[in-house]
Write a protein that holds these residues in place. Structure first.
Motif, PDB file in Angstrom:
ATOM      1  N   GLU A  37       0.815  -1.212   0.000  1.00  0.00           N
ATOM      2  CA  GLU A  37       0.000   0.000   0.000  1.00  0.00           C
ATOM      3  C   GLU A  37       0.850   1.264   0.000  1.00  0.00           C
ATOM      4  O   GLU A  37       0.680   2.145  -0.816  1.00  0.00           O
ATOM      5  N   ASN A  38       1.815   1.325   0.907  1.00  0.00           N
ATOM      6  CA  ASN A  38       2.584   2.555   1.075  1.00  0.00           C
ATOM      7  C   ASN A  38       3.926   2.532   0.342  1.00  0.00           C
ATOM      8  O   ASN A  38       4.554   3.566   0.159  1.00  0.00           O
ATOM      9  N   ASP A  42       6.354  -2.782   2.043  1.00  0.00           N
ATOM     10  CA  ASP A  42       5.205  -3.486   2.620  1.00  0.00           C
ATOM     11  C   ASP A  42       5.227  -4.976   2.288  1.00  0.00           C
ATOM     12  O   ASP A  42       4.559  -5.778   2.941  1.00  0.00           O
ATOM     13  N   ASP A 317      -3.199  12.195   1.968  1.00  0.00           N
ATOM     14  CA  ASP A 317      -2.534  11.381   2.972  1.00  0.00           C
ATOM     15  C   ASP A 317      -1.117  11.076   2.494  1.00  0.00           C
ATOM     16  O   ASP A 317      -0.816  11.154   1.299  1.00  0.00           O
ATOM     17  N   ASN A 319       0.080   8.250   2.406  1.00  0.00           N
ATOM     18  CA  ASN A 319      -0.014   6.925   1.805  1.00  0.00           C
ATOM     19  C   ASN A 319      -0.802   7.019   0.496  1.00  0.00           C
ATOM     20  O   ASN A 319      -2.024   7.180   0.502  1.00  0.00           O
ATOM     21  N   LYS A 321      -1.500   4.781  -1.921  1.00  0.00           N
ATOM     22  CA  LYS A 321      -2.456   3.711  -2.200  1.00  0.00           C
ATOM     23  C   LYS A 321      -3.704   3.828  -1.332  1.00  0.00           C
ATOM     24  O   LYS A 321      -4.783   3.388  -1.726  1.00  0.00           O
ATOM     25  N   ARG A 322      -3.560   4.425  -0.147  1.00  0.00           N
ATOM     26  CA  ARG A 322      -4.742   4.647   0.693  1.00  0.00           C
ATOM     27  C   ARG A 322      -5.685   5.632   0.006  1.00  0.00           C
ATOM     28  O   ARG A 322      -6.908   5.480   0.050  1.00  0.00           O
ATOM     29  N   CYS A 358       2.190  11.274  -3.242  1.00  0.00           N
ATOM     30  CA  CYS A 358       1.194  10.237  -3.548  1.00  0.00           C
ATOM     31  C   CYS A 358       1.435   9.620  -4.916  1.00  0.00           C
ATOM     32  O   CYS A 358       1.423   8.397  -5.071  1.00  0.00           O
ATOM     33  N   LYS A 361       4.564   7.375  -4.875  1.00  0.00           N
ATOM     34  CA  LYS A 361       4.358   6.103  -4.180  1.00  0.00           C
ATOM     35  C   LYS A 361       3.455   5.174  -4.984  1.00  0.00           C
ATOM     36  O   LYS A 361       3.726   3.972  -5.086  1.00  0.00           O
TER      37      LYS A 361
END
Length: 414
Positions: A37-38, A42, A317, A319, A321-322, A358, A361
């Motif tokens: 995700e991040n 991971d 955010d 993250n 992928k979030r 973002c 990532k």
């Protein structure tokens, strides 16, 4: 292992991960739609668990002789080596993000590892599309020019951060002169980063915000105008934010912005049973609940909110992928219409830095797992905003690159 459980062991030090590792079994299977995700790091503990923490994979970092050295185990040293080798090296500071660079390295070797343990199906695969047909969303990366009151508040916060950092540097220099070691507190720096985010997202929470120059922010005014347009056409919408103060304020501001159209929020303080009631209401096309405002963390959970025809990312955010998971609440099986996704960013603020982070990532994870990095030329066509009041014939890629450099730089702090 289920989708959610497999992701939860990405941090090998948690009690959940330790409990999973104590289970003895001959066969291990992990199901996940988002194995990383991040960032590619991971994958570290997930690979370790699937392979039984064996020495099957050499430590990617070689010794001085150039020969691969034995794997140092699935502890902190192994994790750090994995991140440095496959994750694009050391982490870049947020305020240094001024372009889109895929956060991944040596991905061809990582593909060899993943090919031996992973079977991957993607939404765009022909056989998947035959069963799951969801219209491709339209992204709008909208850059907003702040009003004077919020601009002043943001500049005050940058100045306060700079003053604090300058004092910390003086303490560090004094300690080094004495022969001592002084480390600037990382937690404090993260706290200042959050203050910058809040100054860009919800400046009204600061006591010295000059509301006499206008209570509404530029983002808020833009969002309100979009909400009125959508709700008058009976289209529902989602809004995501990382700040509780913003979420609750937006709910009050947008509730009944069109008479009879209601707004509600879901964040970590809302009970599970109440969340599901709100989701059921939102999914009912005849229910007046038309705006649902969620936190990034809560909104990234596996909710189906396909009644939404527009998604607004009020702030971002760390993250990437979030963020994808947030707008995927609307862009999923059951959605029949093209969903508009609005990324709202104040020019000259940390919003722009977060956007570049973002994208970097997301691109890194996509390249590592699905072997497809983001197409920046395509993304450049999605850039919009107040600064784009020029002829349509302009170079969109150049405009996009200029916007990515319009955030808060390290030089403004240090």
């Amino acid at each position: 292992m289920s989708k959610d459980a497999s992701y939860y062991i990405k941090n090998g030090d948690t009690r959940r991960a330790l409990a999973v590792r104590r289970v003895k079994t001959r066969t291990k299977v992990a199901l996940s739609g988002t194995p990383a995700e991040n960032g590619t790091e991971d994958l570290f503990w997930l690979i370790g668990w699937l392979t039984g923490f064996s020495s099957r994979y050499d430590d990617p970092v070689s010794d001085m002789s150039g020969k691969p050295r034995p794997f140092q185990g699935f502890g902190k040293a192994g994790y750090d080596h994995f991140r440095d080798y496959y994750g694009g090296g050391k982490k870049r500071a947020v305020l240094d993000i001024d372009s889109v660079q895929a956060r991944v390295s040596n991905h061809e070797k990582l593909w060899e590892v993943l090919d031996s343990i992973m079977y991957r199906k993607k939404k765009l695969d022909a056989d998947v599309q035959a069963h799951i047909s969801v219209p491709k969303p339209e992204h709008h990366r909208y850059h907003v020019e702040m009003f004077s009151a919020e601009q002043e508040m943001y500049e005050k916060t940058v100045k306060a951060f700079s003053d604090w950092y300058e004092l910390e540097l003086m303490k560090k220099e004094a300690a080094e002169a004495r022969g001592d070691v002084y480390r600037i507190n990382t937690i404090e720096i993260c706290s200042w980063m959050r203050k910058l985010q809040q100054a860009a997202s919800c400046p009204w929470i600061f006591p010295d915000y000059d509301a006499s120059k206008g209570v509404k922010t530029a983002k808020m005014q833009f969002l309100e105008s979009k909400a009125v347009d959508l709700l008058r056409r009976n289209k529902k919408m989602l809004i995501f934010s990382g700040h509780k103060e913003t979420i609750e304020y937006l709910t009050l501001a947008l509730d009944n912005v069109v008479f009879g159209k209601r707004a509600e929020f879901i964040h970590g303080g809302v009970k599970k049973e109440d969340r599901w009631k709100l989701i059921e209401r939102f999914q009912d096309p005849n229910d007046p609940l038309s705006i649902l405002i969620l936190s990034h963390r809560t909104g990234a959970e596996s909710y189906t909110l396909t009644e939404a025809k527009a998604v607004f990312l009020f702030d971002l955010d760390f993250n990437g992928k979030r963020i994808e998971q947030c707008y995927s609440r609307a862009v999923r099986l059951g959605q029949r219409d093209v969903v508009d996704i609005w990324w709202l960013m104040n020019v000259g603020t940390i919003d722009v830095n977060m956007h570049g982070l973002c994208l970097s990532k997301i691109s890194g994870v996509n390249l590592a797992i699905d072997r497809e990095a983001l197409d920046f030329e395509e993304i450049a066509e999605e850039f919009e905003g107040d600064a784009l009041a020029v002829a349509k014939s302009m170079d969109m890629e150049q405009f996009a690159r200029e916007m990515l450099k319009s955030g808060t730089t390290r030089s403004q702090i240090a």
